[in-house]
Write an enzyme that holds these catalytic residues in place. Structure first.
Site, short mmCIF file in Angstrom:
data_model
loop_
_atom_site.label_atom_id
_atom_site.label_comp_id
_atom_site.label_asym_id
_atom_site.label_seq_id
_atom_site.Cartn_x
_atom_site.Cartn_y
_atom_site.Cartn_z
N HIS A 86 0.97 6.25 1.79
CA HIS A 86 1.74 7.19 2.60
C HIS A 86 2.88 7.87 1.83
CE1 HIS A 86 -0.81 6.49 5.76
NE2 HIS A 86 -0.11 5.72 6.56
N ASN A 134 0.86 -1.19 0.00
CA ASN A 134 0.00 0.00 0.00
C ASN A 134 0.90 1.24 0.00
OD1 ASN A 134 -1.43 2.28 1.05
ND2 ASN A 134 -3.10 0.91 1.60
N HIS A 191 -5.61 3.63 -1.80
CA HIS A 191 -6.94 3.99 -1.32
C HIS A 191 -7.24 5.40 -1.80
CE1 HIS A 191 -9.76 4.29 2.48
NE2 HIS A 191 -10.37 4.58 1.36
N GLU A 237 -10.86 -9.63 2.89
CA GLU A 237 -9.64 -9.20 3.58
C GLU A 237 -10.01 -9.00 5.04
OE1 GLU A 237 -7.32 -6.03 1.83
OE2 GLU A 237 -6.45 -5.49 3.77
N GLU A 243 -8.56 0.35 -2.99
CA GLU A 243 -9.45 0.39 -1.83
C GLU A 243 -10.41 1.54 -2.04
OE1 GLU A 243 -7.07 0.95 1.60
OE2 GLU A 243 -6.07 -0.97 1.41
N ARG A 268 -6.92 12.88 0.61
CA ARG A 268 -5.84 13.34 1.50
C ARG A 268 -4.48 12.80 1.09
NH1 ARG A 268 -7.31 10.06 7.00
NH2 ARG A 268 -9.29 11.13 6.67
N ARG A 302 -9.36 8.18 -1.31
CA ARG A 302 -10.34 8.62 -0.31
C ARG A 302 -11.15 9.79 -0.83
NH1 ARG A 302 -8.82 6.61 5.21
NH2 ARG A 302 -10.60 7.86 5.86
N THR A 304 -8.25 3.66 8.20
CA THR A 304 -9.44 2.82 8.24
C THR A 304 -9.48 2.07 9.57
OG1 THR A 304 -9.02 2.53 5.89
CG2 THR A 304 -10.75 1.19 6.85
N HIS A 312 -3.85 -4.42 7.71
CA HIS A 312 -4.00 -3.27 8.61
C HIS A 312 -3.14 -3.46 9.85
CE1 HIS A 312 -5.87 0.55 9.44
NE2 HIS A 312 -5.59 0.25 10.68
N1 PXP Z 1 -5.81 -3.08 4.02
C1 PXP Z 1 -6.78 -2.14 4.02
C2 PXP Z 1 -8.13 -2.53 3.53
C3 PXP Z 1 -6.52 -0.82 4.44
O1 PXP Z 1 -7.51 0.09 4.43
C4 PXP Z 1 -5.21 -0.49 4.84
C5 PXP Z 1 -4.90 0.92 5.25
O2 PXP Z 1 -5.10 1.78 4.17
C6 PXP Z 1 -4.22 -1.49 4.80
C7 PXP Z 1 -4.55 -2.78 4.43
C8 PXP Z 1 -2.80 -1.21 5.16
O3 PXP Z 1 -2.71 -0.88 6.51
P1 PXP Z 1 -1.31 -0.37 7.07
O4 PXP Z 1 -1.01 0.93 6.41
O5 PXP Z 1 -1.57 -0.25 8.54
O6 PXP Z 1 -0.29 -1.42 6.74
#
Ligand code: PXP
Length: 238
Positions: free
Chosen positions: A10, A7, A43, A151, A70, A49, A45, A101, A191
């Site tokens: 960030h 992901n 994601h 998931e 996402e 952001r 959003r 999330t 997550h």
């Molecule tokens: N899976 C989903 C569905 C998420 O919404 C997120 C956060 O955007 C993640 C995985 C990844 O989470 P993390 O950034 O804490 O690794």
């Protein structure tokens, strides 16, 4: 063996801190692929952001592995998903005031809207995963709604403060994983997973994709920091 969805939200968060062009999440996606990522996850959003519409459009054209978007179940977001056509859409809950999330999508409470979103995505030929808590009612409904994958939200496992609590949360995920698999759906999780806590989750029977963002981006910032400083110093002394 579990697969890795990276992901890259960030990376865009850092860029948006200055509303500039760097670091570009598209570059990060390419580097993640070179590092062995099996999927790139972003994601988009509602408040934009971090990931922007332009990022998603360019990623659709450049990502060579699976592109997992996402998205909230809001009709406007499903419109975008159907236009961009990622390989998979993971439906997630979305609250403007949350930092990230915070829980799984409550498909029981949002049954009708989730069913509409799943139906539209499936009609567009896009694979659908539902990001839910490892609770039997949520999993059973995810199956009924016709998702191809689930998931499981690993936040409660990641946030456990004692070994006993962590084990209990892991057992919940294992039980949830068995239900998902018994129903014939693909199993994913994510997550809050980090270099320290990921292994037991990766070892859950028939675990497929693990989506990991924060911890990988956090480490990338630090492991690349000395080199970035050396390069700036070299310019100054050149
Ligand atoms: N899976 C989903 C569905 C998420 O919404 C997120 C956060 O955007 C993640 C995985 C990844 O989470 P993390 O950034 O804490 O690794």
């Amino acid at each position: 063996m579990a697969t890795l969805g990276v992901n890259i939200d960030h990376v865009a968060t850092i860029r948006q801190a200055r509303r500039t062009v760097e670091p570009d999440p598209v570059w990060a996606a390419a580097l993640a692929e070179l590092g062995g990522a099996d999927a790139i996850t972003v994601h988009l959003r509602d408040d934009r952001r971090h990931i922007q519409d332009r990022d998603l459009e360019v990623l659709r054209r450049t990502v060579q592995v699976k592109l997992n978007l996402e998205a909230a179940i809001a009709p406007a977001m499903i419109d975008i998903a159907c236009r961009i056509r990622p390989d998979q859409v993971t439906l997630v809950p979305e609250l403007r005031e949350e930092i990230t999330t915070e829980g799984g999508l409550d498909v029981v409470a949002h049954r009708a809207a989730t069913a509409t979103a799943v139906g539209r995505l499936r009609d567009a030929g896009i694979a659908v995963s539902l990001f839910i808590d490892a609770e039997p009612r949520q999993i059973e409904l995810a199956v009924d709604l016709g998702a191809g994958a689930v998931e499981l939200h690993t936040g409660r496992y990641a946030e456990a403060t004692t070994a006993q609590e962590r084990n209990e949360r892991l057992e919940e995920l294992e039980r949830g994983g068995r239900l998902v698999h018994a129903a014939g759906l693909e199993l994913a999780a994510g997550h809050g997973l980090t270099y320290r806590n990921v292994v037991p989750v990766a070892r859950i029977d028939r675990m497929g994709e693990l989506n990991i963002g924060h911890s990988i981006v956090a480490r990338a910032v630090l492991v690349g920091f000395s080199q970035a400083v050396r390069e700036m110093k070299a310019l100054l002394s050149g």
